[in-house]
Motif scaffolding. Structure first.
Motif, PDB file in Angstrom:
ATOM      1  N   SER A  55      12.145 -30.224  22.761  1.00  8.83           N
ATOM      2  CA  SER A  55      11.078 -31.175  22.396  1.00  8.83           C
ATOM      3  C   SER A  55      11.404 -32.592  22.852  1.00  8.83           C
ATOM      4  N   TYR A  87      10.670 -35.173  11.767  1.00 10.20           N
ATOM      5  CA  TYR A  87      10.893 -34.221  12.859  1.00 10.20           C
ATOM      6  C   TYR A  87       9.644 -34.217  13.734  1.00 10.20           C
ATOM      7  N   THR A  98      14.342 -35.122  16.785  1.00 15.10           N
ATOM      8  CA  THR A  98      14.216 -33.711  17.169  1.00 15.10           C
ATOM      9  C   THR A  98      15.525 -33.049  16.754  1.00 15.10           C
ATOM     10  N   SER A  99      15.633 -31.754  17.021  1.00 17.91           N
ATOM     11  CA  SER A  99      16.879 -31.077  16.648  1.00 17.91           C
ATOM     12  C   SER A  99      18.049 -31.595  17.497  1.00 17.91           C
ATOM     13  N   HIS A 146      12.517 -19.030  12.413  1.00 18.97           N
ATOM     14  CA  HIS A 146      13.955 -19.145  12.149  1.00 18.97           C
ATOM     15  C   HIS A 146      14.344 -18.780  10.722  1.00 18.97           C
ATOM     16  N   SER A 176      20.007 -27.833  19.546  1.00 13.86           N
ATOM     17  CA  SER A 176      18.622 -27.735  20.010  1.00 13.86           C
ATOM     18  C   SER A 176      18.515 -26.606  21.022  1.00 13.86           C
ATOM     19  N   THR A 177      17.295 -26.233  21.362  1.00 13.06           N
ATOM     20  CA  THR A 177      17.129 -25.135  22.319  1.00 13.06           C
ATOM     21  C   THR A 177      17.865 -25.443  23.633  1.00 13.06           C
TER      22      THR A 177
HETATM   23  P1  13P Z   1      13.789 -27.894  20.155  1.00 12.05           P
HETATM   24  O1  13P Z   1      13.440 -29.322  20.059  1.00 12.05           O
HETATM   25  O2  13P Z   1      15.226 -27.587  19.866  1.00 12.05           O
HETATM   26  O3  13P Z   1      13.362 -27.346  21.478  1.00 12.05           O
HETATM   27  O4  13P Z   1      13.002 -27.098  19.020  1.00 12.05           O
HETATM   28  C1  13P Z   1      11.620 -27.043  18.949  1.00 12.05           C
HETATM   29  C2  13P Z   1      11.157 -25.924  18.131  1.00 12.05           C
HETATM   30  O5  13P Z   1       9.990 -25.824  17.834  1.00 12.05           O
HETATM   31  C3  13P Z   1      12.128 -24.960  17.673  1.00 12.05           C
HETATM   32  O6  13P Z   1      11.513 -24.020  16.872  1.00 12.05           O
END
Ligand code: 13P
Ligand code: SF4
Length: 361
Positions: free
Chosen positions: A70, A141, A157-158, A203, A242-243
């Motif tokens: 994100s 978030y 973000t994560s 998740h 994060s992803t």
């Molecule tokens: P990231 O920002 O880590 O890509 O996560 C977004 C998301 O929706 C994870 O479920």
């Protein structure tokens, strides 16, 4: 329907090469004409496709101009010189792009691309929370609507949640709306966290017990988890982030066996890139919202300029500030290190704040 002609085959064969490990060759003739059409339309209309890491390999590897988490997609939305952004992701990501690129046309190919976290909280809920905790900064978030962002001091973000929380220099911070992400951040910082009872429907389904069973049946497996998973799941994992941090971990460390405790397309997308070298153990969950985006609706979106994202200016101005503050901070790093430091977190919900009466702003 566009036919799979020899001309299309020739133009798209190099793209099929990129995904042949994960897309059966019998399926390619149904995808190639759409891939070809999208790439034509992008050139004709000066458009880019920003694709999240959870998009399927046909979109991620064959039509996306930028892929990422994100945070990375938000940065690309701000940087791009294209006239049109097609967001191959979910609605809050498209809204974030629109906030950062207000003069561009931002399209979301499916109106069903929601998010359980974004749906868990409204701007009114945040106003109530601020009434309960006056003066406590609100970190939101990005998985939220523009309306919620507009009530926030800063987004995260994560990839940067811990760093953003710490950058504020406050003893206490409201971190919304993911209860698990907030608890996972709380375990990594001295800052006191007040959370909201939102959950990612994808998740929250993973359990620590399930991970222990996989460790037993696949000795040596590296377990990587997204911080939207529960704290118990993160404690069982070898790495969390994060992803994009999870993808980077696989690319850099090349574990023999890996399990990505997140959305299913992650393993497919990385596996397409690195081939047989890494074995992917795949107990994953699908995000039904991400999966509403398809090659077909991307074509329609570009042909018809369909599902344009708009945000009322009064909300946009305040939401933009919160997102821009995050982007301008330029902090990433500070990952979810493996340490058991669970701390008490107050978790609020609509019922617990609604008794405070309505606050106008
Ligand atoms: P990231 O920002 O880590 O890509 O996560 C977004 C998301 O929706 C994870 O479920
Ligand atoms: Fe929202 Fe979860 Fe889907 Fe991410 S995976 S978009 S947080 S529902």
């Amino acid at each position: 329907m566009i036919k799979y002609t020899s001309e299309i085959a020739k133009a798209t064969d190099p793209l099929f090469e990129k995904v042949k490990n994960v897309i059966p060759s019998v399926e390619w003739p149904t995808m190639a004409p759409l891939v070809h059409r999208i790439n034509e339309l992008k050139a004709e209309k000066n458009a880019v496709v920003l694709a999240h890491n959870y998009q399927t390999p046909d979109i991620y590897h064959c039509v996306a101009d930028f892929v990422g988490d994100s945070r990375q997609l938000a940065i690309q939305a701000q940087k791009t010189e294209a006239d049109i952004i097609v967001q191959a992701g979910v609605h809050f990501m498209a809204e974030t792009s629109k906030l950062l690129s207000p003069d561009k046309t931002v399209l979301i190919p499916s109106l069903d691309a929601g998010c359980s976290l974004a749906a868990s909280i409204t701007g009114q809920d945040v106003r109530q929370l601020k009434k309960k905790y006056p003066g406590v900064p609100v970190v939101t978030y990005v998985n939220t609507s523009a309306d919620v962002k507009a009530e926030s001091d800063i987004c995260c973000t994560s990839a940067n949640a811990i760093a953003v929380v710490e950058a504020l220099g406050a003893d206490r911070v409201i971190l919304l709306p993911d209860e698990y992400l907030s608890k996972n951040v709380a375990a990594q910082t001295e800052v006191e966290i007040i959370a909201w009872q939102g959950r990612c429907e994808v998740h929250e389904r993973f359990t620590a017990e399930e991970l222990r069973d996989y460790r037993e049946s696949s000795p040596g497996v590296s377990i990587l988890a997204h911080p939207e998973c529960s704290p118990e799941v993160l404690e069982e994992a070898d790495f969390a982030g994060s992803t994009s941090a999870l993808i980077r971990y696989v690319n850099v460390n090349r574990p023999q066996k890996v399990m990505m405790v997140t959305e299913c397309s992650m393993s497919d997308n990385v596996s397409a890139e690195i081939g047989e070298e890494v074995e992917f153990i795949r107990p994953c969950n699908l995000c039904p919202h991400m999966k509403t985006i398809s090659l077909q609706n991307i074509v329609e979106s570009l042909e018809l300029i369909r599902h344009e994202v708009t945000i009322p200016e009064e909300i946009a101005a305040r939401g933009r500030q919160a997102v821009k503050r995050m982007v301008d901070l330029e902090v990433e790093g500070k990952g979810f290190e493996k340490r058991s430091n669970q701390r008490d977190v107050i978790v609020e919900d609509r019922a617990s704040v609604s008794s405070l009466g309505t606050l106008s702003h």
